[in-house]
Design a protein around this motif. Sequence first.
Motif, mmCIF file in Angstrom:
data_model
loop_
_atom_site.group_PDB
_atom_site.id
_atom_site.type_symbol
_atom_site.label_atom_id
_atom_site.label_comp_id
_atom_site.label_asym_id
_atom_site.label_seq_id
_atom_site.Cartn_x
_atom_site.Cartn_y
_atom_site.Cartn_z
ATOM 1 N N TYR A 74 32.581 41.445 20.610
ATOM 2 C CA TYR A 74 33.117 41.419 21.959
ATOM 3 C C TYR A 74 33.450 42.850 22.346
ATOM 4 C CZ TYR A 74 33.706 36.357 21.594
ATOM 5 O OH TYR A 74 33.494 35.015 21.459
ATOM 6 N N LEU A 75 33.202 43.226 23.553
ATOM 7 C CA LEU A 75 33.502 44.558 24.041
ATOM 8 C C LEU A 75 34.651 44.440 25.022
ATOM 9 C CD1 LEU A 75 32.781 47.562 24.196
ATOM 10 C CD2 LEU A 75 31.193 46.970 26.029
ATOM 11 N N ILE A 76 35.740 45.152 24.744
ATOM 12 C CA ILE A 76 36.925 45.117 25.618
ATOM 13 C C ILE A 76 36.969 46.433 26.375
ATOM 14 C CG2 ILE A 76 39.436 44.978 25.683
ATOM 15 C CD1 ILE A 76 39.225 43.385 23.044
ATOM 16 N N ASP A 77 36.998 46.336 27.680
ATOM 17 C CA ASP A 77 37.057 47.515 28.547
ATOM 18 C C ASP A 77 38.455 47.572 29.143
ATOM 19 O OD1 ASP A 77 36.469 49.672 30.123
ATOM 20 O OD2 ASP A 77 35.298 48.526 31.592
ATOM 21 N N VAL A 78 39.212 48.583 28.787
ATOM 22 C CA VAL A 78 40.582 48.741 29.287
ATOM 23 C C VAL A 78 40.574 49.835 30.324
ATOM 24 C CG1 VAL A 78 42.962 49.257 28.650
ATOM 25 C CG2 VAL A 78 41.484 48.038 27.056
ATOM 26 N N VAL A 110 49.578 40.131 26.956
ATOM 27 C CA VAL A 110 51.024 40.198 26.796
ATOM 28 C C VAL A 110 51.356 41.630 26.381
ATOM 29 C CG1 VAL A 110 53.007 39.339 25.501
ATOM 30 C CG2 VAL A 110 51.141 37.771 26.121
ATOM 31 N N VAL A 111 52.170 42.296 27.202
ATOM 32 C CA VAL A 111 52.551 43.676 26.925
ATOM 33 C C VAL A 111 53.985 43.682 26.418
ATOM 34 C CG1 VAL A 111 52.886 45.985 27.896
ATOM 35 C CG2 VAL A 111 51.002 44.530 28.710
ATOM 36 N N THR A 112 54.178 44.289 25.256
ATOM 37 C CA THR A 112 55.506 44.429 24.669
ATOM 38 C C THR A 112 55.693 45.909 24.355
ATOM 39 O OG1 THR A 112 55.210 42.267 23.642
ATOM 40 C CG2 THR A 112 57.039 43.614 22.845
ATOM 41 N N GLY A 113 56.492 46.578 25.159
ATOM 42 C CA GLY A 113 56.685 48.015 24.967
ATOM 43 C C GLY A 113 55.369 48.745 25.186
ATOM 44 N N ARG A 114 54.909 49.454 24.159
ATOM 45 C CA ARG A 114 53.655 50.201 24.250
ATOM 46 C C ARG A 114 52.502 49.448 23.611
ATOM 47 N NH1 ARG A 114 54.187 56.137 24.717
ATOM 48 N NH2 ARG A 114 52.341 56.129 23.411
ATOM 49 N N ARG A 115 52.708 48.192 23.349
ATOM 50 C CA ARG A 115 51.694 47.385 22.662
ATOM 51 C C ARG A 115 51.224 46.248 23.580
ATOM 52 N NH1 ARG A 115 52.395 44.815 16.701
ATOM 53 N NH2 ARG A 115 50.551 43.519 16.791
ATOM 54 N N ALA A 116 49.913 46.039 23.588
ATOM 55 C CA ALA A 116 49.340 44.942 24.381
ATOM 56 C C ALA A 116 48.574 44.003 23.444
ATOM 57 C CB ALA A 116 48.400 45.484 25.447
#
Length: 146
Positions: A141-145, A118-124
């Motif tokens: 956990y490894l998060i790859d963006v 969920v993306v809100t403005g500049r925050r996910a």
Amino acid sequence: MRPLPSTPDPITVAALAPDAPGKPAVSLDGRTATITWDVPAANGSPITGYTVAGTNGAGTKSVDATTTEVSFPGLTRGQAYAFTVTATNAIGDSAASPASDDLKLVAPPTRLRPPTVVVTGRRATIRWRAASSNGSPITRYLIDVS
């Protein structure tokens, strides 16, 4: 009183079943457990073989007296196993050895389902359902963006 015979009667010492083997050692390579043990006292009759029994469906294997190692391949990940050894001679079977230390086969965690984002403005905000640990704690956990 009867006089004692001039030559004593021979004494026969009977053989016994072997002593129980000591606690077996267990090593793990992938999904194969290898069990080793020391030769116990035979007690007057040569040891003819050994039987190794595993818990939780590992099975039972018999080997001849020249072997003090046996492998159990194809064990199930996430399951704990222990093993005992029994020695055999012409007189009979020993008591079972003490059980080996428990051996637990762990597996990688289950694959994650796609997360929700969920993306809100500049925050996910990213959410996911935890993976199944399969017998070993999940440490990160490894998060790859990208």
